[in-house]
Design an enzyme around this catalytic site. Structure first.
Site, PDB file in Angstrom:
ATOM      1  N   ARG A 117     -18.985   3.069 -32.319  1.00  0.00           N
ATOM      2  CA  ARG A 117     -18.404   3.630 -31.084  1.00  0.00           C
ATOM      3  C   ARG A 117     -17.914   2.539 -30.153  1.00  0.00           C
ATOM      4  O   ARG A 117     -18.479   1.457 -30.105  1.00  0.00           O
ATOM      5  CB  ARG A 117     -19.471   4.404 -30.292  1.00  0.00           C
ATOM      6  CG  ARG A 117     -20.012   5.617 -30.962  1.00  0.00           C
ATOM      7  CD  ARG A 117     -21.181   6.114 -30.122  1.00  0.00           C
ATOM      8  NE  ARG A 117     -22.043   6.977 -30.868  1.00  0.00           N
ATOM      9  CZ  ARG A 117     -22.047   8.310 -30.746  1.00  0.00           C
ATOM     10  NH1 ARG A 117     -21.252   8.891 -29.903  1.00  0.00           N
ATOM     11  NH2 ARG A 117     -22.862   9.019 -31.478  1.00  0.00           N
ATOM     12  N   SER A 150      -0.695  -1.648  18.981  1.00  0.00           N
ATOM     13  CA  SER A 150      -1.034  -0.815  17.831  1.00  0.00           C
ATOM     14  C   SER A 150      -0.009  -1.120  16.743  1.00  0.00           C
ATOM     15  O   SER A 150       1.197  -1.012  16.975  1.00  0.00           O
ATOM     16  CB  SER A 150      -0.989   0.657  18.226  1.00  0.00           C
ATOM     17  OG  SER A 150      -1.280   1.444  17.107  1.00  0.00           O
ATOM     18  N   ASN A 184       4.098   1.632   9.294  1.00  0.00           N
ATOM     19  CA  ASN A 184       5.154   2.309   8.519  1.00  0.00           C
ATOM     20  C   ASN A 184       6.467   1.560   8.709  1.00  0.00           C
ATOM     21  O   ASN A 184       7.128   1.181   7.744  1.00  0.00           O
ATOM     22  CB  ASN A 184       5.343   3.757   8.987  1.00  0.00           C
ATOM     23  CG  ASN A 184       4.082   4.562   8.882  1.00  0.00           C
ATOM     24  OD1 ASN A 184       3.222   4.272   8.058  1.00  0.00           O
ATOM     25  ND2 ASN A 184       3.948   5.581   9.722  1.00  0.00           N
ATOM     26  N   ARG A 234       2.746   8.037  22.677  1.00  0.00           N
ATOM     27  CA  ARG A 234       3.882   7.157  22.426  1.00  0.00           C
ATOM     28  C   ARG A 234       5.144   7.800  22.985  1.00  0.00           C
ATOM     29  O   ARG A 234       5.429   8.966  22.695  1.00  0.00           O
ATOM     30  CB  ARG A 234       4.072   6.938  20.926  1.00  0.00           C
ATOM     31  CG  ARG A 234       5.248   6.020  20.683  1.00  0.00           C
ATOM     32  CD  ARG A 234       5.470   5.771  19.246  1.00  0.00           C
ATOM     33  NE  ARG A 234       6.035   6.941  18.583  1.00  0.00           N
ATOM     34  CZ  ARG A 234       6.232   6.996  17.280  1.00  0.00           C
ATOM     35  NH1 ARG A 234       5.863   5.976  16.528  1.00  0.00           N
ATOM     36  NH2 ARG A 234       6.750   8.067  16.735  1.00  0.00           N
ATOM     37  N   HIS A 287      10.110  12.017   6.422  1.00  0.00           N
ATOM     38  CA  HIS A 287       9.896  13.068   7.416  1.00  0.00           C
ATOM     39  C   HIS A 287       8.924  14.134   6.910  1.00  0.00           C
ATOM     40  O   HIS A 287       7.931  14.460   7.561  1.00  0.00           O
ATOM     41  CB  HIS A 287      11.248  13.709   7.770  1.00  0.00           C
ATOM     42  CG  HIS A 287      11.133  14.856   8.710  1.00  0.00           C
ATOM     43  ND1 HIS A 287      11.020  16.153   8.277  1.00  0.00           N
ATOM     44  CD2 HIS A 287      11.034  14.886  10.051  1.00  0.00           C
ATOM     45  CE1 HIS A 287      10.900  16.939   9.325  1.00  0.00           C
ATOM     46  NE2 HIS A 287      10.907  16.195  10.421  1.00  0.00           N
ATOM     47  N   GLY A 326       2.311  -0.508  13.996  1.00  0.00           N
ATOM     48  CA  GLY A 326       3.017   0.622  13.369  1.00  0.00           C
ATOM     49  C   GLY A 326       3.441   0.165  11.989  1.00  0.00           C
ATOM     50  O   GLY A 326       4.563  -0.285  11.781  1.00  0.00           O
ATOM     51  N   LYS A 332     -21.973   1.470 -22.348  1.00  0.00           N
ATOM     52  CA  LYS A 332     -22.814   2.160 -23.326  1.00  0.00           C
ATOM     53  C   LYS A 332     -23.816   1.186 -23.952  1.00  0.00           C
ATOM     54  O   LYS A 332     -25.017   1.472 -24.009  1.00  0.00           O
ATOM     55  CB  LYS A 332     -21.931   2.771 -24.414  1.00  0.00           C
ATOM     56  CG  LYS A 332     -22.727   3.543 -25.428  1.00  0.00           C
ATOM     57  CD  LYS A 332     -21.836   4.177 -26.469  1.00  0.00           C
ATOM     58  CE  LYS A 332     -21.031   5.282 -25.833  1.00  0.00           C
ATOM     59  NZ  LYS A 332     -20.206   6.022 -26.755  1.00  0.00           N
ATOM     60  N   GLY A 346     -13.767   9.378 -23.644  1.00  0.00           N
ATOM     61  CA  GLY A 346     -12.863   9.973 -24.638  1.00  0.00           C
ATOM     62  C   GLY A 346     -11.555   9.219 -24.845  1.00  0.00           C
ATOM     63  O   GLY A 346     -10.687   9.686 -25.571  1.00  0.00           O
ATOM     64  N   ARG A 354     -25.604   7.579 -18.768  1.00  0.00           N
ATOM     65  CA  ARG A 354     -24.669   6.897 -17.847  1.00  0.00           C
ATOM     66  C   ARG A 354     -24.728   7.598 -16.502  1.00  0.00           C
ATOM     67  O   ARG A 354     -25.181   8.748 -16.413  1.00  0.00           O
ATOM     68  CB  ARG A 354     -23.252   6.892 -18.401  1.00  0.00           C
ATOM     69  CG  ARG A 354     -22.703   8.265 -18.631  1.00  0.00           C
ATOM     70  CD  ARG A 354     -21.306   8.199 -19.224  1.00  0.00           C
ATOM     71  NE  ARG A 354     -20.922   9.509 -19.712  1.00  0.00           N
ATOM     72  CZ  ARG A 354     -19.952   9.729 -20.571  1.00  0.00           C
ATOM     73  NH1 ARG A 354     -19.267   8.740 -21.070  1.00  0.00           N
ATOM     74  NH2 ARG A 354     -19.646  10.945 -20.951  1.00  0.00           N
ATOM     75  N   MET A 395     -11.101   6.079 -26.101  1.00  0.00           N
ATOM     76  CA  MET A 395     -11.024   5.212 -27.292  1.00  0.00           C
ATOM     77  C   MET A 395     -11.668   5.915 -28.489  1.00  0.00           C
ATOM     78  O   MET A 395     -12.102   7.048 -28.380  1.00  0.00           O
ATOM     79  CB  MET A 395     -11.692   3.881 -26.983  1.00  0.00           C
ATOM     80  CG  MET A 395     -10.848   3.036 -26.046  1.00  0.00           C
ATOM     81  SD  MET A 395     -11.679   1.569 -25.517  1.00  0.00           S
ATOM     82  CE  MET A 395     -12.913   2.190 -24.428  1.00  0.00           C
ATOM     83  N   TYR A 426      -9.640  -0.753  16.048  1.00  0.00           N
ATOM     84  CA  TYR A 426      -9.675   0.636  15.578  1.00  0.00           C
ATOM     85  C   TYR A 426      -8.580   0.909  14.549  1.00  0.00           C
ATOM     86  O   TYR A 426      -7.618   0.142  14.440  1.00  0.00           O
ATOM     87  CB  TYR A 426      -9.521   1.609  16.759  1.00  0.00           C
ATOM     88  CG  TYR A 426      -8.149   1.601  17.387  1.00  0.00           C
ATOM     89  CD1 TYR A 426      -7.142   2.449  16.932  1.00  0.00           C
ATOM     90  CD2 TYR A 426      -7.849   0.738  18.431  1.00  0.00           C
ATOM     91  CE1 TYR A 426      -5.880   2.427  17.496  1.00  0.00           C
ATOM     92  CE2 TYR A 426      -6.595   0.711  19.012  1.00  0.00           C
ATOM     93  CZ  TYR A 426      -5.608   1.560  18.534  1.00  0.00           C
ATOM     94  OH  TYR A 426      -4.359   1.531  19.080  1.00  0.00           O
ATOM     95  N   CYS A 464      -1.796   2.259  13.642  1.00  0.00           N
ATOM     96  CA  CYS A 464      -1.567   3.710  13.623  1.00  0.00           C
ATOM     97  C   CYS A 464      -0.558   4.121  12.559  1.00  0.00           C
ATOM     98  O   CYS A 464      -0.148   5.273  12.502  1.00  0.00           O
ATOM     99  CB  CYS A 464      -1.139   4.216  14.990  1.00  0.00           C
ATOM    100  SG  CYS A 464       0.434   3.543  15.527  1.00  0.00           S
TER     101      CYS A 464
HETATM  102  C1  PEP Z   1       4.814   3.384  12.312  1.00  0.00           C
HETATM  103  O1  PEP Z   1       5.967   3.005  12.259  1.00  0.00           O
HETATM  104  O2  PEP Z   1       3.893   2.897  11.644  1.00  0.00           O
HETATM  105  C2  PEP Z   1       4.449   4.493  13.205  1.00  0.00           C
HETATM  106  C3  PEP Z   1       3.201   4.865  13.327  1.00  0.00           C
HETATM  107  O3  PEP Z   1       5.459   5.160  13.809  1.00  0.00           O
HETATM  108  P1  PEP Z   1       6.385   6.242  13.081  1.00  0.00           P
HETATM  109  O4  PEP Z   1       5.796   6.558  11.763  1.00  0.00           O
HETATM  110  O5  PEP Z   1       6.423   7.415  13.986  1.00  0.00           O
HETATM  111  O6  PEP Z   1       7.683   5.524  13.011  1.00  0.00           O
HETATM  112 MG    MG Z   2       7.341   3.565  13.823  1.00  0.00          MG
END
Ligand code: PEP
Ligand code: MG
Length: 923
Positions: A113, A806, A810, A664, A502, A808, A43, A122, A386, A124, A893, A873
């Site tokens: 202000r 790739s 997760n 996969r 899941h 994974g 401000k 809003g 702003r 403060m 990628y 992935c």
């Molecule tokens: C992962 O583990 O990152 C993956 C893509 O496989 P999933 O989630 O199917 O285990």
């Molecule tokens: Mg996996």
């Protein structure tokens, strides 16, 4: 000696700069400018910039954010020189306005202000009309020739100052505001509806009542000394940086707490002096659609807070909008003109000036502006400008239009939209304009919004949906048996689970709204209800789910359907032209593949074959295969699955014709497929011609303590080679059939959960022998996922047998952190709250830990096999911050769920344009 002197001089200069704590603006001059956000707050920096541009800004000064930090760390004391600086600057304001602070005959009033470097609307505190007391109010009455106005300003000041500075607030959440209560009582006594109908005498009495309230509740007099008022208000605004609202807002918006707020002290101008006065807010474009129309609202004879408080119906600024508003509300033209005229009609000169200032500001800032203004006796004042907050849709439209209007170049335009906002454009969203209170919240697992009646089983979901009732499936957690119910439901809500559980993974792949891990929710299947604290929601009750924020509401909130304009594709085509990362999709069905292609996917980076088995008629064949005693039994079960797999592969490869499709091989954590309930066991036993007890024994023999670390991924391929052989054959045959039709299928085969180079060596050899049998010499690339720390550490050895990697992430996150992806929802939020982790590591890559492993693997792989294709992935492939990391680490990628494709395209472009920028700035 000379050098030392120079250093000393430089040090002195620095010290002198730091000694300046106050920056003046007004009268066409300013000591600051728009680039000084960090020091002056947004401000203050913009007020200085506008004053410097010669725009009509009431004069004032900004006390810097450095003082806020000093105040905080020095026991709420100020730097030594601050008092003098404030006095000097106040005197400058007095000279420009021609009135003196505290002067009973011609008092200057000021506003105090907050204003932080990042916009925190809003959050403060603010105090207006400061400088009024029992004597100056009389001066104000004489000066304005309007006693009613003077006392109205005084009662507002008493109210605001007592609440913000003296802390006189309702004693509990249910108690009404005592000042508002007194005001309401007065209106009732006088038989009037609006506070504008109260007379000067009424307001005088109200002032007395307010002062009495302070006396009774705080045991002190309301401070009459304007200087004391000023210093107390400055302190209160600095302290409001740490009020709970501001702290929460900072946490949610990643605003560092060490920034602090500036304080702006500015001469008051009045929009409530009479009928030739007004106050309002204007936007240079429509903040909801982005359309280039001047837009805004105002109130005649009012102060700024009245607009925000929504006490009176605001009027439209332009004539066209006013007519449209009247049409929508069924108000005849004569009544509109007489009672709700537009500013364009009511104060045409001020309107023209405002419009021209708005255009000037937009051109100057090269961004859509949100401008607060006040008209005092037909004279226009600009109080604030702003960069306007806008919907995702408006952000895209404004960015594209501004390139067309040559206000922006394309690269700058690409930073005007937050990548994560794009996803919202693809889904319906809840209308939260009525600010409903959420019933509870969980993790925002899959975006979008939906409403439905609560059901507690997949069967019910399917049955009700078949009859046309929209339902929300509520479960403690989901398993593959629930897939048909998840499919039938409008949304899925679970009490347990994390962002890669899941329910979350499956819902995202379906593009279905989903909230997981609602920790407060107690699901009671027996009584068909769930509880959240003392609230009970029963089967059949309506709830609304926001998968983008994780919030759950009672009842049916209105929905906005998504709308993609031509601007959306144009904007993303600009992103494509600058990014170097490829963007592929995680898709397991032909529909998802087609959807992904429409959203710009350049192929499929992960097709999870186990998801193809989730459908009811297939799951039994999978169970038969898992439970088989010998290879022969497995082969029989696999024969049932083979044609279904081949059909799916053919359709997916067809949908992605000419683009790579990474398939996969099976990676089922076995527990996700085993029958659980007695009913399921009986049913399956009947189908397999076994007794329920025999089946139970077999199931128990397969029991695993840690299924996620158990007999899954390539371990299954090593021990039961016929499974992968069936899958590879199905891929090869689907490919051969499509080629015979003249199509260009481009399958790639990916082996999951590899930790040892020899696993891949063995499985690759087997796959190649099947491929040779069906496809002859034609080559199908075979690669692996890197999802175990060991795999990352020996990536050079694994690379010998892989055409691509790739990541994974997760599983790599799960195994590196030793945190179960399915149970993380229980404690991760607290880890984030306590700053042990900056963010949920299943959403944004843990750069320090998992990121280090990815970097190691990339280095080793590239050394062993230069030019090897590398991608990601895990769910992180669609998270902007993680995408930036992938770009910087040199991956080829990212692959993400279909609806995140646009997010990844833009995030990849931003990463490519500004590799050095830590975090892009957004409006
Ligand atoms: C992962 O583990 O990152 C993956 C893509 O496989 P999933 O989630 O199917 O285990
Ligand atoms: Mg996996």
């Amino acid at each position: 000696m000379k050098a030392r002197h120079a250093r000393w001089q430089a040090g002195k200069t620095r010290a002198r700069v730091r000694e300046k704590h106050v920056y003046f603006f007004g009268g066409g001059k300013a000591e600051g400018n728009a680039t000084m956000r960090e020091l002056l707050g947004g401000k203050g920096a913009n007020l200085a910039e506008m004053a410097g541009l010669g725009l009509p800004v009431p004069p004032g000064f900004t006390i810097t954010t450095e003082v806020c930090r000093y105040y905080e760390t020095h026991g709420q004391r100020y730097p030594r020189t601050l008092r003098k600086e404030v006095e000097e600057n106040l005197a400058r304001v007095e000279r420009l306005v021609g009135r003196r602070f505290g002067d009973p005959s011609a008092p200057l009033l000021v506003s105090v202000r907050s204003g932080a470097p990042a916009s925190m609307p809003g959050m403060m505190d603010t105090v207006l009309n400061l400088g009024l007391n029992d004597r100056t109010v009389e001066g104000l009455a004489r000066l304005s020739g309007n006693e009613r106005f003077a006392y109205d300003s005084y009662r507002r000041f008493l109210q605001m100052y007592s609440s913000v500075v003296l802390g006189l607030k309702p004693r509990s959440e249910t108690e009404p505001d005592p000042f508002e209560e007194a005001l309401e009582r007065k209106k009732k006594d006088r038989g009037v509806e609006l506070d504008t109908d109260l007379s000067a005498q009424d307001l005088r009495e109200l002032v007395e009542e307010f002062r009495d309230l302070v006396r009774r509740r705080l045991g002190r007099e309301f401070p009459q000394d304007p200087e004391e008022q000023l210093w107390e208000a400055i302190g209160a605004v600095f302290r409001s940086w740490n009020n709970p609202r501001a702290v929460t807002y900072r946490r949610l918006n990643d605003i560092p707490s060490h920034w602090g707020t500036a304080v702006n002290v500015q001469a008051m101008v009045f929009g409530n002096l009479g009928p030739d006065c007004a106050t309002g807010v204007a936007f240079t474009r429509d903040p909801s659609t982005g359309e280039k129309t001047f837009y805004g609202e105002f109130l005649v004879n009012a102060q700024g807070e009245d607009v925000v408080a929504g006490i009176r119906t605001p009027q439209q600024i332009t004539l066209a909008a006013s007519r449209e508003w009247a049409r929508r509300n069924g108000i005849p033209e004569e009544i509109r003109k007489a009672r709700y005229p537009s500013l364009e009609e009511y104060l045409p000169r001020s309107y023209r000036e405002l419009r021209s200032i708005a255009q000037k500001l937009e051109r100057h800032y090269r961004d859509m502006q949100d401008i607060e203004f006040t008209i005092e006796r037909a004279r226009l004042w600009v109080l604030q400008t702003r960069n306007a907050k806008r919907t995702a849709r408006a952000a895209v439209r404004v960015a594209v239009d501004m390139v067309r209007e040559r206000l922006l170049d394309r690269e700058t335009a690409l930073f005007r939209v937050k990548p994560e906002d794009l996803e919202r454009l693809l889904h319906p969203s809840l209308d939260l304009s009525a600010s409903p209170t959420p019933l509870t919240r969980g993790l925002p697992a899959s975006p979008g919004a939906a409403r439905g009646r609560v059901v507690f089983s997949a069967e019910e979901a399917e049955r009700e949906a078949r009859e046309g009732t929209p339902v929300v499936l509520v479960r403690v957690e989901t398993s593959p048996e629930d897939i048909h119910g998840m499919h039938a439901a409008q949304a899925i809500v679970t009490a347990r689970g994390g962002m890669t559980s899941h329910a979350a993974v499956v819902a995202r792949s379906m593009g279905k709204c989903c909230v997981v891990g609602c920790g407060e929710m107690e699901v009671d299947y027996g009584n068909q209800l769930f509880r959240v604290r003392d609230q009970v929601v029963r089967r059949g009750d309506w709830i609304s789910v926001d998968g983008s924020t994780g919030e759950i509401f009672r009842g049916q909130l209105p929905l906005h359907e998504p709308e993609l304009g031509a601007e959306f594709s144009r904007f993303l085509s600009w992103a494509d032209s600058v990014r170097s990362l490829g963007v592929l999709a995680n898709a397991d069905t032909p529909e998802a593949a087609r959807e992904a292609r429409k959203l710009g996917a350049e192929g499929i980076g992960l097709c999870r074959t186990e998801h193809m088995f989730f459908e009811p008629e297939r799951i039994d064949a999978v169970r038969e295969m898992i439970l088989a005693d010998d290879p022969e039994g497995r082969r029989r079960a696999l024969e049932k699955l083979a044609p279904m797999q081949k059909g799916d592969f053919r359709e997916i490869l067809r949908a992605m014709d000419g683009l790579p499709v990474t398939i996969r091989l099976l990676d089922p954590p076995l527990h996700e497929f085993l029958p659980n309930t007695d009913e399921e066991i009986q049913d399956l036993a009947r189908k397999l011609g076994l007794s329920a007890d025999a089946l139970r024994l077999k199931r128990d023999a397969l029991f695993e303590f840690n299924p996620m670390l158990g007999h899954r991924g390539c371990r299954l391929g090593i021990t039961f080679p016929e499974i992968y052989r069936m899958q590879v054959r199905a891929i090869a045959e689907a490919t051969a059939e499509l080629r015979a039709e003249g199509a260009r299928p481009m399958p790639e085969i990916m082996i999951p959960l590899v930790g040892f180079a020899d696993e891949l060596r063995i499985l690759r050899a087997e796959a190649e022998s099947v491929l040779r049998e069906v496809l002859g010499k034609a080559r199908v690339p075979i690669g692996t996922m890197i999802e175990l720390p060991r795999a990352a550490l020996v990536a050079d050895r694994i690379a010998q047998f892989a055409d691509f990697f790739s990541f994974g992430t997760n599983d790599l996150t799960q195994t590196t952190l030793g945190i179960s992806r399915d149970d993380a929802g229980k404690f991760l939020p607290e880890y984030v709250e306590k700053k042990i982790l900056p963010k949920d590591p299943f959403v944004t890559l843990d750069l320090e830990g998992v990121g280090a492993l990815v970097r190691t693997a990339v280095e080793k792989a590239r050394k062993a096999k230069p030019g090897m294709k590398l991608g990601i992935c895990g769910e992180h492939g669609g998270d902007p911050e993680s995408v930036r990391f992938c770009h910087e680490t040199g991956l080829d990628y990212v692959s993400c769920s279909p609806f995140r494709i646009p997010v990844a395209r833009l995030a990849a472009a931003q990463a490519a344009i500004a590799p050095a920028r830590k975090k892009p700035r957004h409006p």
